[in-house]
Enzyme design. Structure first.
Site, mmCIF file in Angstrom:
data_model
loop_
_atom_site.group_PDB
_atom_site.id
_atom_site.type_symbol
_atom_site.label_atom_id
_atom_site.label_comp_id
_atom_site.label_asym_id
_atom_site.label_seq_id
_atom_site.Cartn_x
_atom_site.Cartn_y
_atom_site.Cartn_z
ATOM 1 N N SER A 186 0.655 -1.237 -0.012
ATOM 2 C CA SER A 186 0.075 -0.018 0.027
ATOM 3 C C SER A 186 0.732 1.077 0.009
ATOM 4 C CB SER A 186 -0.951 -0.044 1.123
ATOM 5 O OG SER A 186 -0.120 0.187 2.262
ATOM 6 N N HIS A 214 -6.061 -4.168 -0.640
ATOM 7 C CA HIS A 214 -5.613 -3.020 -1.562
ATOM 8 C C HIS A 214 -5.980 -3.635 -2.823
ATOM 9 C CE1 HIS A 214 -4.401 0.177 1.271
ATOM 10 N NE2 HIS A 214 -3.770 -0.908 1.724
ATOM 11 N N LYS A 245 -11.928 -0.403 2.653
ATOM 12 C CA LYS A 245 -11.390 0.282 1.335
ATOM 13 C C LYS A 245 -12.606 -0.250 0.267
ATOM 14 C CE LYS A 245 -6.799 -0.187 3.200
ATOM 15 N NZ LYS A 245 -7.169 -0.831 4.591
#
Lengths: 401, 83
Positions: A186, A214, A245
């Site tokens: 990330s 991610h 996320k």
């Protein structure tokens, strides 16, 4: 009396110095109002959000909000305890079923945050006679899982296949081995060569866990992550992910086809000794995960925005952390901490919120302005973000002169 | 094959030198945190170089107990003997 907080004096002094410069405080940003996945009011001004990990723009999805409201009405505000002691709600079963459907796995276990998912998985899977091999650039939650557990911990150089192989060979015969990888790292936004890393791990009879925090929603045919894109579904033993996320709520999870995976519910402390997700969160996560299946248009918009931002910032003369846009994290390399803070502050003044990242979150000597894109960023937004990066740079240069 | 502790120590000084920004004189009793002021990331880099030098894995769990250069030399000799 020893002041236990005195050990942080040097960090406190550094922070005080930063605040004394009159620049904006990178750790003090308050979003007074959130208008959409890409806009918020910060300091009274409408600001473009380019640092929220809201990859699939699900936070304001009408289905997600409706599911949350309905769950709030029928189940109440909170779960008030652990799944193991105080009971599971139908919403927990619902979100775990959505995960099993999304990942095509036999099992799914939901944790209260992504951090706790890693803490629980890492500390519980590997015991005192086992060895964990982790990438040097692993997320803090993975390192902390190692600290909580009793396994021997060995790290290998970031994304270095030969280095992992060498370290696996040094592990004494007969020890259990867990190799921990991430699909997208990330900080720089770089993608791991999972195919090669997993092949090396499997050749050494190691079990493999991949964190796809991610990558969920926009890597692989079904959006399962980098491991799916690289064709490793029958090779990876455990996949860890997050709801905070792409899913747009909060929570963490692990999915697996291991026949005895469910036993972790009874032995994993970060699962059983903490409160479970509130029903509103579980229900909105379920709705969001189901919406992410086949969200092709969102995926395409996210990739288009990510590629466009990489190209336009590079075109404007910024140094990028990766040569190509590898993920939805587009990071700009800055020469020093001071330059990074000045530029970050000027960007906020221009109405751009991105992330300032510095060691130890980043590798040594690396200072980043990190942007994360959303499917809801238009190409016009990307052009505007770039225009404001250029304006901020001009302002910083003028101030220095 | 067992390694001589003296040889390990001598090579260890050489491996530390590139990270020794303040040119602190190195001795057995030199402390990584207090004397050399190494941060955790510097320690990580040094450990990786040591692992390559002696073809060993130095478990991260061991690091909190290794405060001085001499203690690291002992640990390497022990890890090498156990491998």
């Amino acid at each position: 009396m020893t002041d236990l907080l005195s050990k942080f004096d040097s960090i406190r002094a550094e922070y005080a110095f930063l605040k004394g410069t009159g620049l904006s405080d990178p750790f003090g940003v308050v979003m007074e109002q959130v208008l959409s996945p890409t806009r918020a009011i910060i300091g009274g001004r409408e600001t473009i959000l380019v640092g929220t990990y809201n990859y699939m723009g699900m936070t304001f999805d009408p289905d997600v909000i409706a599911a949350g409201k309905a769950a709030m009405d029928s189940f109440g505000a909170g779960s008030t305890g652990s799944r193991v002691l105080n009971g599971t709600f139908a919403t927990h079963i619902g979100v775990e079923q959505a995960l099993k459907d999304f990942y095509g796995t036999a099992s799914a276990i939901v944790f209260s945050t992504g951090y706790q998912a890693n803490l629980g998985m890492v500390s519980t899977l590997a015991g005192k006679d086992d060895v964990i091999l982790l990438d040097a650039d692993s997320h803090a939650s993975i390192y902390d899982g190692c600290k909580l557990g009793t396994a021997e911990v060995v790290r290998f150089r970031h994304n270095d296949i030969a280095d992992l192989e060498k370290r696996l060979k040094r592990v004494p015969e007969g020890k259990g081995k867990l190799v921990i990888l991430e699909g997208v790292y990330s900080m720089l936004g770089d993608v791991a060569p999972l195919r090669e890393l997993v092949a090396v791990a499997k050749a050494a009879d190691a079990m493999v866990m991949v964190d796809e925090a991610h990558a969920m929603g926009f890597f692989g045919p079904n959006g399962r992550g980098v491991y799916e894109e690289q064709g490793l579904e029958d090779q990876v033993d455990f996949v860890v992910g997050t709801f905070s996320k792409s899913v747009g709520t909060v929570g963490g999870f692990a999915v697996s086809n291991h026949p005895h995976f469910e036993i972790l519910r009874l032995v994993c402390n970060p699962y059983r000794f903490t409160a479970s997700l509130p029903p509103v969160v579980a229900a909105s996560a379920e709705a969001s995960i189901r919406r992410l299946m086949g969200a092709t248009a969102k995926r395409e918009r996210l990739w288009a925005a990510s590629r466009a931002l990489h190209a336009s910032l590079q075109g404007a003369g910024f140094r990028m952390a990766t040569d190509r846009p590898e993920s939805a994290i587009i990071a700009v390399l800055m020469p020093s901490q001071e330059a990074c803070v000045r530029m970050w502050s000027a960007l906020l003044d221009e109405g751009i919120y991105c992330n300032l990242s510095r060691p130890p979150a980043t590798p040594k000597g690396i200072y980043l302005l990190r942007c994360s894109l959303s499917s809801e960023h238009s190409l016009a937004d990307v052009a505007e973000i770039t225009r404001r990066f250029v304006a901020a740079r001009a302002r910083v240069t003028a101030e220095a002169a | 094959m067992a390694l001589s502790r003296d040889a390990v120590l001598a090579r260890l000084f050489e491996l530390i030198q590139p990270f020794n920004a303040k040119a602190i004189p190195l001795a057995e009793g030199t402390r990584f945190a207090d004397d050399l002021e190494f941060d955790s990331l510097t320690v990580m880099d040094l450990v990786a170089n040591m692992e390559d030098e002696w073809d060993i894995n130095v478990p991260l769990n061991m690091l909190p107990d290794l405060e001085t250069v001499g203690q690291v030399a002992d640990a390497i000799v022990k890890l090498k003997a156990g491998a």
